[in-house]
Design an enzyme around this catalytic site. Structure first.
Site, PDB file in Angstrom:
ATOM      1  N   GLU A 468       1.023  -1.105  -0.022  1.00  0.00           N
ATOM      2  CA  GLU A 468       0.101   0.149  -0.032  1.00  0.00           C
ATOM      3  C   GLU A 468       0.902   1.290  -0.053  1.00  0.00           C
ATOM      4  O   GLU A 468       1.142   1.803  -1.039  1.00  0.00           O
ATOM      5  CB  GLU A 468      -1.027   0.138   1.042  1.00  0.00           C
ATOM      6  CG  GLU A 468      -2.224   0.873   1.090  1.00  0.00           C
ATOM      7  CD  GLU A 468      -3.181   0.597   1.967  1.00  0.00           C
ATOM      8  OE1 GLU A 468      -3.964   1.559   2.149  1.00  0.00           O
ATOM      9  OE2 GLU A 468      -3.294  -0.631   2.768  1.00  0.00           O
ATOM     10  N   GLU A 746      -1.710   0.306  13.799  1.00  0.00           N
ATOM     11  CA  GLU A 746      -2.825   0.773  12.974  1.00  0.00           C
ATOM     12  C   GLU A 746      -4.131   0.467  13.820  1.00  0.00           C
ATOM     13  O   GLU A 746      -5.154   1.176  13.549  1.00  0.00           O
ATOM     14  CB  GLU A 746      -2.910  -0.098  11.633  1.00  0.00           C
ATOM     15  CG  GLU A 746      -4.191   0.109  10.728  1.00  0.00           C
ATOM     16  CD  GLU A 746      -3.903  -0.292   9.416  1.00  0.00           C
ATOM     17  OE1 GLU A 746      -4.714   0.183   8.569  1.00  0.00           O
ATOM     18  OE2 GLU A 746      -3.070  -1.229   9.164  1.00  0.00           O
TER      19      GLU A 746
END
Length: 892
Positions: A468, A746
């Protein structure tokens, strides 16, 4: 003593290749006196270091401005170095000496000045038939007389490394950087005077795929911006006799491939040392087997100078230990989740294959874990050439996010001293420091800082390890104020905001990620690729926050149309112009009150969207006022009032209760001041009740967490904010620390309490969003804040808050004016509060629940201290207004 120091041009120290036609100057004042203000300044600009050839002079200007002073009258020429110096007078009419001399050097100034051509290999398939290999381009040239100076101006479609006569040029990495390539491609300028010699010279590029054409994005596309690696270069030589020569990239260059057989951002690098080309960037190489290059038709008007700090090698880490895992694998533990690569020294047989595989974490059994990397492999493969003296290697065009490195293919005993972790990130200067009496909080601060370093690699990424690594707009705006405490992020975000504007839709919508590479096929995003609340609002929130942090009025002016376009986009989305109640929303991402198997929290998405609509509209109104756009200011003041009224009608009962009973709903209502004054107390009290129901734990996701502690402290519940910070069980900020985290996760439970992981599909262990608590550490616990009326810390608000069972807190922020320090220490008999206010700035100190009679400064009553403007009692607090200087207060 009065000195002028820290001269900067457009935030940068002695920049090369700056194409700002009216650059701005900054400096700081140093004085051993209190309450020192600048009364006047004098700037001189010359073409020589001893200022005999004055190009421009401001004369003595009566002004206290020492930041962002534009040279509006100067007429700059390309490829020219300009020296400048400054002297000032303080308000006692004391005159400083001239500052040390600084400089900036112009580059092209205009794209029409480019003479070079874009070039690429003429037949890429014939270059050893490996389309994944990096390309090597070279050209020889001759110098026949002594050189005075030489500059190189270079860029690439892909990533490049530039070499001259066998030497790497510069210390920049991942050049030319990642921009919205359809509109903007950066070039870099280098001083190569000492690298060129009389006689034969050779210049060469190594070109990698990088972001431009490599495999990138979680959709796994290649050739996103183009399908050919290419380069452009000009070398400008000025000889001692005054004559000049320009050497350019053209079809006289040659190309081949070499040892780098593959290099990708996600997958790592494959390097076959047997294919090395000795002296490939030196003169006299036999390059008959190299293929010709050809001109690539590509718009040179997209080329822009680099405005942000480059990516550099910023530190080195030695591994802590070598681990033998239960699975029998040999693994290096770096002791820190880091971003960069490994430098290796090794010996091997010719053809021996050695692999370094990078990962963030070991699983609960202690084995090497790569599940959260998804398709990213993060492998570095090296094929030995068999040098008996040993070999050294590190990658060029791929970075890894890791703490652990699995080693395979080593035949001899592994020596830990042969490995070094190289940390790379945009080389922003450090501005913030924070320490306290609680080591867990200190580790949290270190984790936040490492999260910034790992994710600020040319763009603000969401994670540096998996497939990503995108510039998510929402994550960036949520973390901006924290990042501005930690580092000078002004050049970094100045560049990124221009890419946001470049990728902004014609209707004002803002992509999820900048630069934007997401396609509509992204299923987990509802097939939508742009314009959701909190993410698109980066277009407004970040420019305004930059203004607050750096006093940068130009960023508001430059970004104003982008800001306005975003607000107007929202205005056209709802069933009424004052509501945003239609369309896809990400919501409170990863909120803990979400439904099972979903990513978005329970907070009503129309509430979130309308709240951010109100906030961005209000910031746009403030921006219009700063820029003296009176009609716009009136328009957006009226619109914001309508949005607030609509919000209250939908979401706030007359009693002050919200119709949406989530922590995030209450946080946004308080933070964006969407309730009436008589309802705010009730909203805050209800937020605390919701926190109590969770046994004093949070349930907020990305949207609610950044503001949670801030609104609690602001609305009378500082004790609750402190209690949230001190929690060490799940979910909390310190839970991660107790689990051994060295960066921010995260998910609140990226590692669950039983040692298992949240998931494989989206579980970064280096993700800065929840690091936004850093703003509260600096702004509330240490009490350091800027003010909107005199932004950029021209006037500083110092309002320290004790609590969290802390005995002491010590923090500092290096501002545009100098170092602001705030440190307090509590003992059984008193509290010491020490502050530093830089010269040419002032401050308001607020001491909560303290009477003026309790306060002395170096054994003097407040009324007697030097540097005092005034002090007074405000309800239960003491307010002290001061000029610059060091102060030490005792509070009994």
């Amino acid at each position: 003593m009065l000195r002028v120091t820290s001269l900067r041009c457009e935030y940068l120290e002695n920049p090369l290749g700056l194409d700002v036609k009216h650059p701005r100057m900054n400096w700081k004042l140093i004085s051993d006196q209190r309450n020192v203000k600048q009364q006047a300044y004098f700037i001189e600009v010359a073409l020589d270091e001893i200022f005999q050839s004055i190009e421009w002079s401001s004369g003595k200007v009566l002004s206290d401005q020492s930041v962002h002073i534009p040279l509006n009258q100067i007429n700059l020429q390309p490829f020219t170095r300009y020296y400048y110096r400054v002297k000032v007078w303080d308000d006692s009419n004391q005159e400083s000496e001239w500052s040390n001399t600084a400089y900036w050097e112009t580059g092209m100034l205009d794209a029409s000045n480019w003479q070079a051509k874009w070039i690429c290999a003429s037949n890429q398939r014939k270059i050893k038939d490996n389309p994944e290999a990096c390309h090597y381009l070279r050209k020889e040239f001759h110098v026949n007389r002594p050189i005075k100076k030489a500059r190189a101006y270079a860029s690439a479609l892909g990533l490049y490394e530039l070499q001259l006569n066998g030497n790497r040029i510069g210390d920049f990495y991942f050049t030319p950087g990642w921009t919205s390539y359809q509109e903007r491609i950066q070039y870099q300028a280098y001083d190569i005077t000492t690298l060129i010699k009389e006689g034969r010279n050779a210049i060469g590029f190594i070109l990698g795929n990088g972001w431009y054409k490599g495999y990138f994005g979680f959709e796994g596309r290649t050739n996103i911006y183009g399908d050919k690696k290419a380069a452009i270069l000009e070398i400008h030589i000025t000889y001692e006799d005054g004559t000049k020569t320009v050497i350019t990239s053209d079809d006289s260059w040659k190309a081949t491939t070499g040892p780098i057989q593959m290099s990708e951002i996600y997958f790592g690098e494959y390097y076959d040392a047997r294919e090395e080309i000795d002296n490939w960037s030196k003169a006299a190489l036999d390059d008959k087997t190299w293929v010709p290059t050809k001109h690539l038709s590509y718009d040179k008007y997209k080329l822009i100078d680099q405005r942000n700090e480059p990516v550099r090698k910023v530190e080195y880490i030695k591994p802590k230990k070598i681990i033998q895992t239960p699975n029998g694998e040999t693994v290096l533990d770096m002791g820190q989740n880091m971003v960069g690569w490994m430098h290796c020294q090794l010996k091997g047989n010719k053809g021996q294959k050695i692999t370094l595989h990078h990962a963030e974490i070991l699983d609960k059994d202690g084995n090497f874990y790569v599940g959260n990397l998804r398709k990213a492999t993060q492998e570095i493969t090296y094929i030995c050439k068999g040098d008996p003296e040993g070999e050294m290697f590190e990658p060029r065009f791929s970075f890894q996010g890791f703490q652990y490195v699995r080693l395979t293919g080593f035949l001899n005993d592994i020596n830990i001293e042969d490995f070094t972790g190289v940390v790379l990130h945009s080389d922003m200067s450090t501005t913030g420091s924070f320490e306290s009496s609680n080591e867990l909080i200190n580790q949290l601060h270190r984790n936040i800082n490492w999260g910034l370093k790992g994710n600020f690699l040319d763009v603000p990424t969401d994670c540096p390890q998996r497939d990503e690594r995108l510039g998510w707009t929402g994550d960036a705006q949520m973390f901006f104020r924290t990042s501005a405490y930690l580092r000078n992020v002004a050049p970094f975000f100045t560049k990124w905001l221009k890419d946001l504007e470049a990728d902004q839709l014609d209707n004002g919508g803002v992509p999820y990620v900048v630069p934007n590479i997401i396609q509509k096929t992204s299923g987990n995003l509802g097939g939508v690729t742009h314009s959701v609340a909190a993410w698109g609002d980066a277009a407004v929130i970040i420019p305004w926050s930059m203004y607050l942090s750096y006093g940068d009025k130009r960023i508001l002016d430059v970004q104003y149309q982008s800001m306005k376009n975003w607000v107007e986009y929202i205005r056209n989305q709802g069933t009424k112009e004052e509501l945003w109640d239609r369309g896809f929303q990400l919501g409170d991402w990863l909120g803990l009150d979400s439904e099972p198997d979903t990513y978005s929290g329970a907070t009503d998405k129309t509430l979130i969207a309308t709240a951010y609509f109100a906030y961005s509209t209000d910031l746009l109104r403030k921006t219009a006022e700063v820029l003296n756009k009176e009609e716009d200011a009136k328009t957006y003041r009226i619109l914001r009032d309508k949005i607030k009224s609509a919000y209250q009608s939908l979401f706030i009962l007359e009693s002050g209760n919200l119709t949406v009973e989530t922590q995030t709903a209450h946080v946004l209502t308080l933070m964006f001041e969407l309730a009436s004054e008589n309802q705010m107390e009730k909203v805050a009290a209800n937020l605390v009740e919701l926190i109590k129901k969770e046994n004093y734990h949070l349930t907020t996701g990305f949207i609610g967490a950044p503001y949670l502690n801030i609104v609690l402290s602001k609305h009378g519940y500082h004790d609750v904010a402190c209690r949230l910070l001190l929690q060490t069980d799940y979910p909390s900020w310190l839970y991660q620390v107790t689990k051994g985290a060295t960066t921010v996760w995260e998910h609140w439970d990226s590692i669950k309490e039983d040692g298992s992981f949240w998931s494989d599909d989206m579980n970064s262990f280096n993700h800065y969003a929840y690091g936004s608590i850093g703003e509260w550490l600096y702004k509330v616990l240490a009490g350091i804040d800027s003010t909107a009326d005199k932004p950029g810390y021209k006037h500083i608000l110092l309002e320290p808050r004790t609590g969290a069972n802390l005995d002491w807190v010590s923090a500092s922020v290096e501002t545009m004016y100098g170092s602001v320090k705030s440190e307090w220490k509590i003992s059984e008999k008193d509290m010491q509060y020490n502050v530093n206010i830089p010269a040419n700035a002032s401050a308001t100190i607020v001491l909560r629940d303290i009477s003026p009679l309790q306060v002395t400064e170096r054994n003097k009553q407040l009324s007697d201290i030097e540097g005092l403007y005034q002090f007074y009692r405000n309800h239960t607090d003491t307010v002290i207004k001061l000029g610059s200087g060091n102060y030490s207060f005792q509070i009994i």
